[in-house]
Design an enzyme around this catalytic site. Sequence first.
Site, PDB file in Angstrom:
ATOM      1  N   ASP A   1       6.857  15.323   8.347  1.00 17.49           N
ATOM      2  CA  ASP A   1       8.159  15.242   8.758  1.00 17.49           C
ATOM      3  C   ASP A   1       8.485  16.896   9.070  1.00 17.49           C
ATOM      4  OD1 ASP A   1       8.074  12.816   7.784  1.00 17.49           O
ATOM      5  OD2 ASP A   1       9.366  13.414   6.164  1.00 17.49           O
TER       6      ASP A   1
ATOM      7  N   LYS B   1       8.704   6.598   9.499  1.00 18.17           N
ATOM      8  CA  LYS B   1       8.935   6.119   8.041  1.00 18.17           C
ATOM      9  C   LYS B   1      10.461   6.111   7.775  1.00 18.17           C
ATOM     10  CE  LYS B   1       7.698  10.524   6.120  1.00 18.17           C
ATOM     11  NZ  LYS B   1       8.934  10.831   5.061  1.00 18.17           N
TER      12      LYS B   1
ATOM     13  N   LYS C   1      10.808   8.280   1.736  1.00 17.29           N
ATOM     14  CA  LYS C   1      10.101   9.290   1.542  1.00 17.29           C
ATOM     15  C   LYS C   1       8.538   9.414   1.631  1.00 17.29           C
ATOM     16  CE  LYS C   1      14.314  10.885   0.982  1.00 17.29           C
ATOM     17  NZ  LYS C   1      15.067  11.511   2.247  1.00 17.29           N
TER      18      LYS C   1
ATOM     19  N   VAL D   1       6.951  19.144   4.901  1.00 18.85           N
ATOM     20  CA  VAL D   1       8.032  19.261   4.062  1.00 18.85           C
ATOM     21  C   VAL D   1       8.817  17.940   3.777  1.00 18.85           C
ATOM     22  CG1 VAL D   1       8.389  21.713   5.357  1.00 18.85           C
ATOM     23  CG2 VAL D   1       9.548  19.502   6.298  1.00 18.85           C
TER      24      VAL D   1
ATOM     25  N   CYS E   1       9.012  14.448   0.405  1.00 17.21           N
ATOM     26  CA  CYS E   1       8.180  13.793   1.220  1.00 17.21           C
ATOM     27  C   CYS E   1       6.571  13.964   0.818  1.00 17.21           C
ATOM     28  CB  CYS E   1       8.767  13.681   2.528  1.00 17.21           C
ATOM     29  SG  CYS E   1      10.279  12.916   2.715  1.00 17.21           S
TER      30      CYS E   1
HETATM   31  N1  TIU Z   1      10.961  15.002   4.519  1.00 21.62           N
HETATM   32  C1  TIU Z   1      11.596  14.932   3.254  1.00 21.62           C
HETATM   33  O1  TIU Z   1      11.114  15.697   2.215  1.00 21.62           O
HETATM   34  N2  TIU Z   1      13.007  14.457   3.337  1.00 21.62           N
HETATM   35  C2  TIU Z   1      13.929  14.846   2.474  1.00 21.62           C
HETATM   36  O2  TIU Z   1      15.111  14.393   2.340  1.00 21.62           O
HETATM   37  N3  TIU Z   1      13.747  16.081   1.822  1.00 21.62           N
HETATM   38  C3  TIU Z   1      14.699  16.939   1.228  1.00 21.62           C
HETATM   39  O3  TIU Z   1      14.070  17.818   0.471  1.00 21.62           O
HETATM   40  N4  TIU Z   1      15.805  16.407   1.162  1.00 21.62           N
END
Ligand code: TIU
Length: 223
Positions: free
Chosen positions: A23, A128, A131, A156, A161
């Site tokens: 992500d 996806k 998460k 991240v 995620c």
């Molecule tokens: N990719 C991922 O971690 N999605 C989130 O929404 N992360 C947050 O920390 N909000």
Amino acid sequence: MVIPAQPYGFALNRSACALLIIDMQRDFLEPGGFGAALGNDVGQLRRAIGPNRVLLDAWRAAGLPVLHTREGHRPDLADLPPAKHARGNAAIRIGDAGPMGRILVRGEAGHDIIPELAPLAGEPVIDKPGKGAFFATDLAAILAHRGIRQLVVTGVTTEVCVSTTVREANDRGFDCLVLDDCTASYTSAFHDSALAMIAAQGGIFGWVGTSPDVITALSQEPS
Ligand code: TIU
């Protein structure tokens, strides 16, 4: 090649190992996207870009597989759970128009992976809705077809995620090495805790290492 890691060395099997980048999208790393809509300082995530860039070059040069993921939803939002849509007190929600297009919607600019880490042709991109990267995706099938049993995981956010995906992968029998310098959180204490949880109890969910050690291992292994 055994890569230095917590709680002990990670024995990388280069014929069965993929890099999974979670992500690294504009919606999380740039102003005006989903991360910012949730009230986060997106600048906290940007320290992971440089190390991922260097690792990606080394990984590609070694000829090992790379997979990318993106969190997002169909333009009709049919795959968006009402609970996810309603969560939080955001002024702007998933599917609403933002400066980078509709928030967290496939095909919009904000949903794209940041240009620094753009996928190459032949590198699968897993879209996806959740998460975890295994939920409602073809990731498990793609990994099985390629004989992949180990994942080096970056991206991240560490505690959302990345952690969810590592826990899903661990239960499916994968060995996961998560890289400290190539993951990031909007909250540094959550980053540290999430990584500590992975390596605790003898590696209950996997291993934690750093990208320079992976790059050293790749350079030493015969290709
Ligand atoms: N990719 C991922 O971690 N999605 C989130 O929404 N992360 C947050 O920390 N909000």
